[in-house]
Every structure is written in structure tokens, then in C-alpha cells.
Design a protein around this motif. Structure first.
Motif, PDB file in Angstrom:
ATOM      1  N   LEU A   1      33.762  12.406  26.042  1.00 14.42           N
ATOM      2  CA  LEU A   1      34.420  13.382  26.914  1.00 14.42           C
ATOM      3  C   LEU A   1      33.567  13.706  28.138  1.00 14.42           C
ATOM      4  O   LEU A   1      34.087  13.874  29.243  1.00 14.42           O
TER       5      LEU A   1
ATOM      6  N   CYS B   1      33.880  10.734  30.536  1.00 16.53           N
ATOM      7  CA  CYS B   1      35.194  10.756  31.191  1.00 16.53           C
ATOM      8  C   CYS B   1      35.237  11.836  32.267  1.00 16.53           C
ATOM      9  O   CYS B   1      35.700  11.591  33.394  1.00 16.53           O
TER      10      CYS B   1
ATOM     11  N   GLY C   1      38.039   4.733  23.767  1.00 17.28           N
ATOM     12  CA  GLY C   1      38.849   5.808  23.226  1.00 17.28           C
ATOM     13  C   GLY C   1      39.894   5.317  22.258  1.00 17.28           C
ATOM     14  O   GLY C   1      40.204   5.989  21.260  1.00 17.28           O
TER      15      GLY C   1
ATOM     16  N   ILE D   1      42.952   9.890  27.399  1.00 18.59           N
ATOM     17  CA  ILE D   1      41.868  10.468  28.207  1.00 18.59           C
ATOM     18  C   ILE D   1      41.114   9.364  28.944  1.00 18.59           C
ATOM     19  O   ILE D   1      40.795   9.487  30.133  1.00 18.59           O
TER      20      ILE D   1
ATOM     21  N   PHE E   1      42.654   9.951  22.592  1.00 15.84           N
ATOM     22  CA  PHE E   1      41.439   9.616  23.329  1.00 15.84           C
ATOM     23  C   PHE E   1      41.655   8.393  24.233  1.00 15.84           C
ATOM     24  O   PHE E   1      40.973   8.243  25.248  1.00 15.84           O
TER      25      PHE E   1
ATOM     26  N   VAL F   1      32.489  11.682  20.273  1.00 15.89           N
ATOM     27  CA  VAL F   1      33.455  12.467  21.034  1.00 15.89           C
ATOM     28  C   VAL F   1      32.804  13.223  22.185  1.00 15.89           C
ATOM     29  O   VAL F   1      33.297  13.207  23.319  1.00 15.89           O
TER      30      VAL F   1
END
Length: 248
Positions: free
Chosen positions: A222, A225, A206, A153, A150, A218
Motif C-alpha cells: 500500500l 502504491c 496485488g 489498487i 489489491f 500489505v
């Protein structure tokens, strides 16, 4: 569709050739050592307070890496990626080449994805080595892969922002400075509970910087992001499509 893929692959190959002998890789070999050293030193100097072993060591490593060194490191790499295009009359050459602006940007962005993953791999290796040198046992090593995944990411998100800034700002130093200030600002925003609203906070969030036992939202992470990646990728591609060649 096949022609588009081939064009993108050619652009990516060109970016890789530029990287092959570039001194920019020195930053990736040297910079991760500093937060590892500083974090381990802080951990060993405060064993009376930091008693959660690997978790405490990680909090000290990420305090420096996620909030100071990595944003600047990504800033250096992204600024370097556009440096050739911004030099001399190369911008006109790039804009008049039979290459779609989308592919020009995506080739650099794909390379950034690899760089973000490589940065996390280096951090993970240095973290384990530091822990062993500090006397910690591998049998107690937590789920490090989750933090690194993470973190990567979040790193891609930061790289996307920096890639856009380095596109529109011809100076090499200014985007790097913005990356460093963004990392510090990200730490502040995360402390205030607004990490999901600020792209530079997502790297630290992350990686569970300063609080590796924190549960990561999460889905929201996500989504945030993805939103920032799409936003700044869209801005960059639009800028390339609208940029006047004669103005470069």
C-alpha cells in the motif's frame, strides 16, 4: 471548498459523457476474454502438473491478464482519455477554460479508479465461470475478493502512470506500447524480487500473479502504491499548470 467540489463533479460528469458512447469500452468487453481463455486452456492442458485446482487456474489466468492484457488495456483507456484534448486546437480550449488543472486531472483519475475496479470484477466473473466449466467446485473457491481488491489498487497505480504518460505524449500508440512493455517488465522485476520498486509490478503483485498462495506484504504494498500514485499525479498536475497554451 463547496465550489471546488462542484467544479470537480462537473469535470467528472463531462468525462462520463465522453465515455457514454465511446468505442473504447469494446476493449473492456473483449480483452478480458483472451487471458481467461488462454489461462483455462493452459490449465486443462497441464492438469498433471497443475494440481491445486482454483489456485492453479488463477496462476494461469493472471500470467496473461496481469502481465500482458491489463497493462495494455489500461494504456488504451488512459490514452483515449487525453485524445480529445490532444486533437486539433482542443488543448488550447481546455487550458483556457475556467477549470483548475488539478480538477481536470482528478476527474480522469477518479474515472480510472472505477475502470480498475471494473476490470477486476470482469476478471473475477470470468475466472469463476472458467473454473466451473473446467469442472471445479465452488465449495473450494478461495478468497478471491482479496486478490481482486489489491489487484484493483495495483491497477489504479498503473493507470496513474499511464495517465501521466498519455498526457505528455500526444501519440495514442506510444503510451499503449509502454503499458504493454511495462507489464512484461513488471513480471521480470517481480521475479527478481523488486516488485515494490516498479509500478507495473504492483498489479501482478496485488493479484498474486503466478503464485496466489503468496503472502502479500500489505503495508509495504500500500505504501508503494500510494507513493507512485502521489508521484505521478503530482507530475501530471504540475505539467498541466506549467504547460504553455501556445505550444499545444
Amino acid at each position: 471548498e463547496k465550489g471546488r467540489i462542484l467544479m470537480l463533479m462537473r469535470c467528472l460528469k463531462a468525462e462520463l459523457l465522453k465515455c457514454r458512447r465511446s468505442p473504447v469500452w469494446i476493449a473492456f468487453l473483449i480483452l478480458p476474454i483472451f487471458p481467461a481463455f488462454l489461462g483455462t486452456f493452459n490449465y486443462l492442458a497441464n492438469l498433471g502438473v497443475l494440481q491445486s485446482e482454483w489456485y492453479s487456474l488463477w496462476s494461469q489466468h493472471t500470467l496473461f491478464s496481469a502481465c500482458f492484457f491489463m497493462p495494455a488495456q489500461f494504456g488504451v483507456f488512459c490514452a483515449w482519455q487525453w485524445r480529445l484534448e490532444h486533437t486539433g486546437h482542443n488543448w488550447n480550449t481546455a487550458m483556457t477554460a475556467p477549470v483548475p488543472p488539478r480538477d481536470l486531472f482528478l476527474a480522469k483519475w477518479i474515472l480510472d479508479v472505477g475502470v480498475a475496479a471494473l476490470a477486476q470484477l470482469c476478471i473475477g466473473v470470468l475466472f469463476i465461470v472458467s473454473g466451473l466449466l473446467a469442472g471445479l467446485s465452488l465449495s473450494n473457491l478461495p478468497a478471491l475478493w482479496h486478490w481482486l481488491l489489491f489487484g484493483a489498487i495495483g491497477g489504479v497505480t498503473v493507470c496513474t502512470v499511464q495517465l501521466f504518460l498519455s498526457l505528455v505524449i500526444r501519440s495514442f500508440a506510444i503510451p499503449v506500447a509502454i503499458g504493454l512493455l511495462g507489464g512484461i517488465g513488471g513480471m521480470i522485476m517481480m521475479a527478481e524480487g523488486f516488485a515494490l520498486c516498479f509500478p507495473y509490478s504492483l498489479l501482478a503483485l496485488g493479484m498474486r500473479a503466478n503464485n496466489p498462495q503468496m503472502e502479500l506484504p500489505v503495508g509495504s504494498f500500500l505504501l508503494s502504491c500510494a507513493a507512485f500514485i502521489l508521484l505521478f499525479s503530482g507530475l501530471a498536475i504540475t505539467w498541466l499548470q506549467k504547460r504553455d497554451v501556445a505550444a499545444a
